[in-house]
Every structure is written in C-alpha cells, then in structure tokens.
Motif scaffolding. Structure first.
Motif, PDB file in Angstrom:
ATOM      1  N   ASN A   1      28.064   7.615  -4.192  1.00 23.34           N
ATOM      2  CA  ASN A   1      27.966   7.461  -2.731  1.00 23.34           C
ATOM      3  C   ASN A   1      28.527   6.321  -2.451  1.00 23.34           C
ATOM      4  O   ASN A   1      28.476   5.630  -1.158  1.00 23.34           O
ATOM      5  CB  ASN A   1      26.609   7.236  -2.288  1.00 23.34           C
ATOM      6  CG  ASN A   1      25.875   8.558  -2.498  1.00 23.34           C
ATOM      7  OD1 ASN A   1      26.293   9.803  -2.284  1.00 23.34           O
ATOM      8  ND2 ASN A   1      24.606   8.669  -3.368  1.00 23.34           N
ATOM      9  N   GLN A   2      29.278   5.679  -3.340  1.00 15.86           N
ATOM     10  CA  GLN A   2      30.111   4.374  -3.059  1.00 15.86           C
ATOM     11  C   GLN A   2      29.024   3.281  -2.821  1.00 15.86           C
ATOM     12  O   GLN A   2      29.460   2.265  -2.132  1.00 15.86           O
ATOM     13  CB  GLN A   2      31.090   4.422  -1.944  1.00 15.86           C
ATOM     14  CG  GLN A   2      32.325   5.270  -2.184  1.00 15.86           C
ATOM     15  CD  GLN A   2      33.050   5.332  -1.086  1.00 15.86           C
ATOM     16  OE1 GLN A   2      33.366   4.351  -0.419  1.00 15.86           O
ATOM     17  NE2 GLN A   2      34.064   6.337  -1.187  1.00 15.86           N
TER      18      GLN A   2
ATOM     19  N   ASP B   1      29.022  -9.106   9.177  1.00 15.48           N
ATOM     20  CA  ASP B   1      30.246  -8.414   9.186  1.00 15.48           C
ATOM     21  C   ASP B   1      31.030  -9.424   9.283  1.00 15.48           C
ATOM     22  O   ASP B   1      31.127 -10.599   9.964  1.00 15.48           O
ATOM     23  CB  ASP B   1      30.387  -7.583  10.296  1.00 15.48           C
ATOM     24  CG  ASP B   1      29.449  -6.194  10.336  1.00 15.48           C
ATOM     25  OD1 ASP B   1      29.101  -5.992   9.046  1.00 15.48           O
ATOM     26  OD2 ASP B   1      29.255  -5.727  11.101  1.00 15.48           O
TER      27      ASP B   1
ATOM     28  N   THR C   1      27.481   0.033  -4.725  1.00 20.10           N
ATOM     29  CA  THR C   1      27.584  -0.843  -5.666  1.00 20.10           C
ATOM     30  C   THR C   1      26.717  -1.867  -5.925  1.00 20.10           C
ATOM     31  O   THR C   1      25.944  -2.326  -5.122  1.00 20.10           O
ATOM     32  CB  THR C   1      29.036  -1.573  -5.553  1.00 20.10           C
ATOM     33  OG1 THR C   1      29.230  -2.287  -4.291  1.00 20.10           O
ATOM     34  CG2 THR C   1      30.422  -0.564  -5.277  1.00 20.10           C
TER      35      THR C   1
ATOM     36  N   ASP D   1      28.069  -1.061   0.175  1.00 17.61           N
ATOM     37  CA  ASP D   1      28.636   0.455   0.500  1.00 17.61           C
ATOM     38  C   ASP D   1      29.600   0.174   1.361  1.00 17.61           C
ATOM     39  O   ASP D   1      29.999  -0.941   1.789  1.00 17.61           O
ATOM     40  CB  ASP D   1      27.402   1.305   0.797  1.00 17.61           C
ATOM     41  CG  ASP D   1      26.716   0.987   2.125  1.00 17.61           C
ATOM     42  OD1 ASP D   1      27.603   0.332   3.201  1.00 17.61           O
ATOM     43  OD2 ASP D   1      25.528   1.364   2.606  1.00 17.61           O
ATOM     44  N   PRO D   2      30.355   1.056   1.819  1.00 13.78           N
ATOM     45  CA  PRO D   2      31.413   1.008   2.658  1.00 13.78           C
ATOM     46  C   PRO D   2      31.028   0.426   3.825  1.00 13.78           C
ATOM     47  O   PRO D   2      31.748   0.011   4.837  1.00 13.78           O
ATOM     48  CB  PRO D   2      32.007   2.589   2.688  1.00 13.78           C
ATOM     49  CG  PRO D   2      31.474   3.237   1.656  1.00 13.78           C
ATOM     50  CD  PRO D   2      30.261   2.804   1.212  1.00 13.78           C
ATOM     51  N   GLU D   3      29.890   0.317   4.456  1.00 18.42           N
ATOM     52  CA  GLU D   3      29.479  -0.217   5.796  1.00 18.42           C
ATOM     53  C   GLU D   3      28.675  -1.583   5.908  1.00 18.42           C
ATOM     54  O   GLU D   3      28.904  -2.163   6.646  1.00 18.42           O
ATOM     55  CB  GLU D   3      28.558   0.878   6.088  1.00 18.42           C
ATOM     56  CG  GLU D   3      28.969   2.299   6.614  1.00 18.42           C
ATOM     57  CD  GLU D   3      30.161   2.219   7.396  1.00 18.42           C
ATOM     58  OE1 GLU D   3      30.171   1.647   8.453  1.00 18.42           O
ATOM     59  OE2 GLU D   3      31.188   3.359   7.127  1.00 18.42           O
ATOM     60  N   GLU D   4      28.219  -1.949   4.849  1.00 13.60           N
ATOM     61  CA  GLU D   4      27.591  -3.107   4.542  1.00 13.60           C
ATOM     62  C   GLU D   4      27.274  -3.765   3.159  1.00 13.60           C
ATOM     63  O   GLU D   4      27.282  -2.968   2.230  1.00 13.60           O
ATOM     64  CB  GLU D   4      26.104  -3.143   5.512  1.00 13.60           C
ATOM     65  CG  GLU D   4      25.124  -2.385   4.739  1.00 13.60           C
ATOM     66  CD  GLU D   4      23.843  -2.059   5.676  1.00 13.60           C
ATOM     67  OE1 GLU D   4      23.860  -2.757   6.781  1.00 13.60           O
ATOM     68  OE2 GLU D   4      22.835  -1.324   5.203  1.00 13.60           O
TER      69      GLU D   4
ATOM     70  N   SER E   1      22.762   4.579   0.159  1.00 11.15           N
ATOM     71  CA  SER E   1      23.288   3.606   0.842  1.00 11.15           C
ATOM     72  C   SER E   1      22.782   2.179   0.222  1.00 11.15           C
ATOM     73  O   SER E   1      21.992   2.143  -0.812  1.00 11.15           O
ATOM     74  CB  SER E   1      23.003   3.563   2.047  1.00 11.15           C
ATOM     75  OG  SER E   1      21.657   3.275   2.429  1.00 11.15           O
TER      76      SER E   1
END
Length: 165
Positions: free
Chosen positions: A4-5, A97, A7, A69-72, A41
């Motif tokens: 799910n990417q 961000d 990390t 993850d790719p979003e946060e 996530s």
C-alpha cells in the motif's frame, strides 16, 4: 514499504532506561514488521501500532518512527511503560504539507495540541499522569512536553545527535 506504499523507518531515541519493560512482547523491529503487514495508510499504521502495543506490551525504552504513505508523513515517538507496565505511551504528529523532518537518536516532539485529531494522535492523557508519578513533569496537561518528560537530553546525547543530523 508494503504493498500500500506505507513506509516505516526508525531511529532509537533511547528514552529513559527505566522505561524498558521485560514483560512486553513487542520490540520496535517486530512492531514495524507487524504493522506493515496490516497498514493501509500512514494514519492506519499509527492506529495499528497503538493497538498492538496496547494488547501485547512494548518492551523497548524509546523509539521515533517516520511513517508515510503517498499522501502524508508522520513522526511517531513511543516509550515503554517500565517493568510490569502495560502497553506503551506514544504521540504522533503529522508533518505539514510542504515540510520535511530530520531526526537522529533524539526525541523531537515537544508540546502538542491534544485535541487536533487531524495532525496529532496519542495514547491518551494517562502519559501525563505517568510522568507526574515519576517526577518527570509538573504542571498543567496543556504544558506537557513529551521530549522533556521521556527523552531528557544530556551533553553526550546532544553531541552524538548533532553529528548524525
């Protein structure tokens, strides 16, 4: 990184030596592996980590985890409850961000907004009571400083950390 990417990376902050719990079943490296097997996530990873240590106990003294993850991205710091204690005490802050965070072998989280559930997750207010009972903190809950209570700095720690960062 999982499928799910999600990390997870870590750095040992050490915490207070008296926070090690020989009865806790989960060391930080197992916690990371078990979490990556479950997390969908970064936020979910934090929830999973909290649930696992609450159920099985945490044995390490102090760790700082970078979870993304790719979003946060989040920084999560966790300490053990000491011998005979249950679960763990932890706090996680979302990296805003457009920002980056760097750390090495020293706690980074100081004070935080207990009520900001979009950017702050934690194991609960009992961490403040625990710190008070051990004479590591005096004052109002809103003034609680995670780093000062659970990861006190020494000249040696500062020297070692400064060279790594």
């Amino acid at each position: 990184m999982n499928e799910n990417q999600v990390t997870i990376g870590e750095t040992t902050t050490g915490g207070r030596p008296e926070l090690a719990n020989p009865d806790g079943l989960i060391h930080y490296w197992h916690l990371m592996q078990l979490t990556l097997q479950r997390a969908e996530s970064a936020r979910h990873a934090i929830e999973v980590m909290g649930e696992l240590v609450a159920e099985y106990g945490y044995s390490s003294t102090g760790e700082s985890f970078a979870i993304g993850d790719p979003e946060e991205a989040w920084i999560m710091e966790m300490v053990g409850p000491g011998p005979g204690g249950e679960g763990a005490h932890w706090v996680a802050l979302r990296v805003p961000d457009g920002y980056v965070s760097a750390y090495a072998n020293l706690g980074r989280i100081g004070t935080f907004d207990w009520d900001d559930q979009d950017n702050c997750l934690h194991s609960g207010h009992d961490m403040v009571d625990f710190a008070r009972e051990n004479s590591w903190f005096e004052g109002k809950t809103d003034d609680f400083n995670w780093r000062e209570a659970f990861h006190p700095t020494t000249p040696q720690k500062l020297r070692y950390t400064a060279t790594r960062v």
